[in-house]
Design an enzyme around this catalytic site. Structure first.
Site, PDB file in Angstrom:
ATOM      1  N   THR A   1     -25.398  21.650  -6.774  1.00  0.00           N
ATOM      2  CA  THR A   1     -24.651  21.762  -5.515  1.00  0.00           C
ATOM      3  C   THR A   1     -23.592  20.661  -5.517  1.00  0.00           C
ATOM      4  O   THR A   1     -23.638  19.740  -6.328  1.00  0.00           O
ATOM      5  CB  THR A   1     -25.573  21.582  -4.287  1.00  0.00           C
ATOM      6  OG1 THR A   1     -26.092  20.237  -4.293  1.00  0.00           O
ATOM      7  CG2 THR A   1     -26.727  22.559  -4.301  1.00  0.00           C
TER       8      THR A   1
ATOM      9  N   ILE B   1     -29.891  13.200  -8.992  1.00  0.00           N
ATOM     10  CA  ILE B   1     -28.846  12.553  -8.193  1.00  0.00           C
ATOM     11  C   ILE B   1     -27.503  12.737  -8.897  1.00  0.00           C
ATOM     12  O   ILE B   1     -27.294  12.243 -10.009  1.00  0.00           O
ATOM     13  CB  ILE B   1     -29.156  11.050  -7.982  1.00  0.00           C
ATOM     14  CG1 ILE B   1     -30.585  10.860  -7.421  1.00  0.00           C
ATOM     15  CG2 ILE B   1     -28.114  10.421  -7.069  1.00  0.00           C
ATOM     16  CD1 ILE B   1     -30.853  11.559  -6.097  1.00  0.00           C
ATOM     17  N   LYS B   2     -26.618  13.462  -8.205  1.00  0.00           N
ATOM     18  CA  LYS B   2     -25.304  13.768  -8.785  1.00  0.00           C
ATOM     19  C   LYS B   2     -24.324  12.699  -8.313  1.00  0.00           C
ATOM     20  O   LYS B   2     -24.204  12.437  -7.103  1.00  0.00           O
ATOM     21  CB  LYS B   2     -24.874  15.156  -8.316  1.00  0.00           C
ATOM     22  CG  LYS B   2     -23.795  15.808  -9.131  1.00  0.00           C
ATOM     23  CD  LYS B   2     -23.623  17.244  -8.657  1.00  0.00           C
ATOM     24  CE  LYS B   2     -22.570  17.982  -9.441  1.00  0.00           C
ATOM     25  NZ  LYS B   2     -22.279  19.280  -8.817  1.00  0.00           N
ATOM     26  N   ILE B   3     -23.627  12.088  -9.263  1.00  0.00           N
ATOM     27  CA  ILE B   3     -22.771  10.943  -8.955  1.00  0.00           C
ATOM     28  C   ILE B   3     -21.430  11.124  -9.642  1.00  0.00           C
ATOM     29  O   ILE B   3     -21.375  11.518 -10.819  1.00  0.00           O
ATOM     30  CB  ILE B   3     -23.471   9.634  -9.426  1.00  0.00           C
ATOM     31  CG1 ILE B   3     -24.738   9.421  -8.571  1.00  0.00           C
ATOM     32  CG2 ILE B   3     -22.538   8.434  -9.364  1.00  0.00           C
ATOM     33  CD1 ILE B   3     -25.471   8.145  -8.821  1.00  0.00           C
TER      34      ILE B   3
ATOM     35  N   VAL C   1     -28.074  17.058  -6.356  1.00  0.00           N
ATOM     36  CA  VAL C   1     -27.598  16.790  -4.993  1.00  0.00           C
ATOM     37  C   VAL C   1     -26.612  15.626  -5.090  1.00  0.00           C
ATOM     38  O   VAL C   1     -26.962  14.553  -5.610  1.00  0.00           O
ATOM     39  CB  VAL C   1     -28.773  16.438  -4.058  1.00  0.00           C
ATOM     40  CG1 VAL C   1     -28.276  16.248  -2.629  1.00  0.00           C
ATOM     41  CG2 VAL C   1     -29.857  17.506  -4.110  1.00  0.00           C
TER      42      VAL C   1
END
Ligand code: E4P
Length: 218
Positions: A27, A82-84, A56
């Site tokens: 997402t 964890i999308k960074i 996310v």
């Protein structure tokens, strides 16, 4: 190659999942906006029926904020990644999370050196955006080959998550070039089933079976 679905639309994820095509979900803030629902509620619902990784994305611009968000997102499911974004602050956060064995996905990557930086920070996934490169007249898939070579040269474990996939040829090239994962909209996933000779073959089988069944009954 794993298939992730690139959407925050729960109905789309359920549909793809019923066909066994969802190894994970990605997402981003734009997809959450498009889905039009509360962020946490959406991710919790996805996490209730998807066992694979769910990316996310953090919204902060500084490492401290990203880490704080990561703590919260981790409570939304057992399988949160964890999308960074690719940035100096982002890579600081990725390093700290990877030291704690928290999975990360480095996003908005457009060059092989950005991918190398993400891998050195310990990212679990790196997301090169091939479609957006095509949009500005570059060959997006060239980036996948370059990253594959760099990661293989130095035996990085970081997985190449081919993103911004727009059509089946992107999927084919990803698989040929050794992408570990492709994240794909539902529309493109559905296109993978299509071939005119398949339609023609099925039509012929149905036609022949009707004649044959008719004779058998007579
Ligand atoms: C990947 O993680 C991104 O969410 C996505 O693939 C971006 O795709 P787009 O360029 O079609 O927005």
């Amino acid at each position: 190659m794993e298939f992730f679905i690139d959407t925050a639309d729960v109905d789309e994820i359920r549909k793809a999942n019923e066909m066994g095509l969802v190894d994970g979900v990605t997402t981003n803030p734009s997809l959450i906006k498009k889905a039009g629902r509360d962020h946490e509620e959406t991710i919790r619902e996805i996490s209730s029926f998807i066992n694979g990784p769910i990316s996310v994305e953090t919204l902060s611009e500084d490492c401290e904020g990203m880490l704080k968000e990561a703590e919260e997102y981790m409570t939304w499911g057992n399988n949160i990644v964890i999308k960074i974004v690719m940035s100096p602050e982002g890579m600081k956060a990725v390093r700290q999370l990877s030291e704690r064995r928290i999975k990360t996905n480095v996003t908005v990557v457009f060059s092989p050196l950005q991918a190398l930086v993400a891998a050195k920070a310990g990212a679990t996934y790196v997301s090169p955006f091939v479609g957006r490169l095509d949009d500005v007249g570059h060959q997006g898939m060239d980036l996948i080959g370059q990253i594959r070579q760099i990661f293989d040269n130095y035996q990085f474990d970081t997985k190449i998550l081919v993103a911004s996939v727009r059509h089946p040829v992107h999927m084919l090239d990803s698989a040929l070039l050794g992408g570990d994962v492709a994240t794909v909209p539902l529309k493109t996933l559905m296109q993978l089933f299509n071939h005119p000779l398949t339609d023609k073959g099925i039509e012929q089988f149905i036609k022949d079976s009707k004649e044959w069944a008719g004779k058998a009954l007579a």
